[in-house]
Design a protein around this motif. Structure first.
Motif, mmCIF file in Angstrom:
data_model
loop_
_atom_site.group_PDB
_atom_site.id
_atom_site.type_symbol
_atom_site.label_atom_id
_atom_site.label_comp_id
_atom_site.label_asym_id
_atom_site.label_seq_id
_atom_site.Cartn_x
_atom_site.Cartn_y
_atom_site.Cartn_z
ATOM 1 N N GLN A 23 0.730 -1.202 0.011
ATOM 2 C CA GLN A 23 -0.065 -0.045 0.025
ATOM 3 C C GLN A 23 0.870 1.171 -0.061
ATOM 4 O OE1 GLN A 23 -3.542 -0.124 -0.117
ATOM 5 N NE2 GLN A 23 -2.802 -2.170 -0.636
ATOM 6 N N GLY A 24 2.245 1.009 -0.098
ATOM 7 C CA GLY A 24 2.979 2.458 0.007
ATOM 8 C C GLY A 24 3.705 2.826 1.178
ATOM 9 N N TYR A 25 3.459 2.106 2.176
ATOM 10 C CA TYR A 25 4.097 2.498 3.648
ATOM 11 C C TYR A 25 5.439 1.904 3.786
ATOM 12 C CZ TYR A 25 -0.905 3.220 4.618
ATOM 13 O OH TYR A 25 -2.482 3.541 4.679
ATOM 14 N N VAL A 26 5.762 2.661 4.419
ATOM 15 C CA VAL A 26 7.402 2.343 4.906
ATOM 16 C C VAL A 26 7.298 1.511 6.220
ATOM 17 C CG1 VAL A 26 9.528 3.063 5.640
ATOM 18 C CG2 VAL A 26 8.652 4.212 3.888
ATOM 19 N N CYS A 27 7.575 0.318 6.144
ATOM 20 C CA CYS A 27 7.246 -0.619 7.486
ATOM 21 C C CYS A 27 8.569 -1.224 8.112
ATOM 22 C CB CYS A 27 6.480 -1.887 6.920
ATOM 23 S SG CYS A 27 4.915 -1.711 5.918
ATOM 24 N N GLU A 28 8.736 -1.029 9.392
ATOM 25 C CA GLU A 28 9.856 -1.470 10.067
ATOM 26 C C GLU A 28 9.224 -2.450 11.289
ATOM 27 O OE1 GLU A 28 12.679 1.007 12.063
ATOM 28 O OE2 GLU A 28 12.869 2.100 9.816
ATOM 29 N N GLN A 29 10.202 -3.503 11.474
ATOM 30 C CA GLN A 29 9.706 -4.766 12.296
ATOM 31 C C GLN A 29 10.605 -4.813 13.531
ATOM 32 O OE1 GLN A 29 10.011 -8.138 10.008
ATOM 33 N NE2 GLN A 29 8.834 -7.517 8.464
#
Length: 224
Positions: A23-29
């Motif tokens: 969806q275009g989000y920057v994701c960190e885990q």
């Protein structure tokens, strides 16, 4: 939008990050309390999705650390079905919402977007795109210092598009944002079309550019 996911279940973590990345989000885990601690102390996030039960601590203990670093961060906690105390403690600590496991990732997406819109629309700072400037306090739109007269619905629609820039939004999502619980009073989407057409015309007349594109069969996309 930058999202931090704190979750120790590999399958759920992958499902969330794959969906939101698409969806275009920057994701960190982060999969442990210790790992997430280093992230929240170093970086600021738009949204944090926190699992309460972690192998080395509680996600609830991250809430005050996150808000101390970035008070505008939206926080959603993930809890078990029978964990009423966790839900209450999380909300009392500053979380914006919660979801009980299991859940559909689409529901999490709706909660994330609702929180982000609410926090963004509350801003008192001027918002800019291209040569336009929005004054949220006065609810006014300017193009190169010249005011463009908008109706209340046109202003609400513009703010919704700006917050969801470069994302496709459906007619039903637009209608729910503008009319809320009174959405059923609209017999169809004609009202959405009228307001959108008028807003589109005013932006185009000012800048000679169409910022709102129709995505056939899906909705509309605002880009600049």
């Amino acid at each position: 939008m930058k999202i931090l996911f704190v979750e120790d279940e590999p399958v759920l973590m992958e499902e969330m990050t794959v969906y939101f990345s698409s969806q275009g989000y920057v994701c960190e885990q982060a999969t442990t309390f210790f790992q997430s601690l280093g992230k929240v102390e170093t970086y600021a996030y738009d949204i944090a999705v926190l699992d309460v039960k972690l192998p080395d601590g509680s996600g609830l203990d991250l809430i005050p650390l996150i808000l101390n670093k970035s008070p505008e961060t939206g926080i959603i906690i993930l809890t078990a079905n029978n964990s009423l105390n966790d839900k209450l403690e999380g909300l009392n600590s500053g979380a914006d919402d919660y979801l009980t496991k299991p859940f559909y990732v689409e529901e999490l997406s709706a909660r994330v977007n609702a929180i982000y819109r609410r926090k963004t629309l509350k801003t008192s700072e001027n918002l800019k795109f291209a040569d336009f400037m929005i004054d949220p306090q006065l609810k006014e739109l300017y193009y190169k210092d010249e005011e463009i007269q908008l109706t209340k619905k046109e202003y609400q629609l513009l703010m919704y598009f700006v917050v969801n820039k470069n994302r496709v939004v459906s007619k039903s999502a637009i209608a729910e944002h503008i009319w809320g619980d009174n959405f059923d009073q609209a017999d169809n989407f004609d009202a959405v079309y009228v307001h959108l057409t008028n807003l589109r015309k005013k932006l185009n007349q000012a800048a000679q550019h169409d910022y709102i594109k129709t995505v056939y069969g899906m909705g509309y996309k605002f880009s600049c």
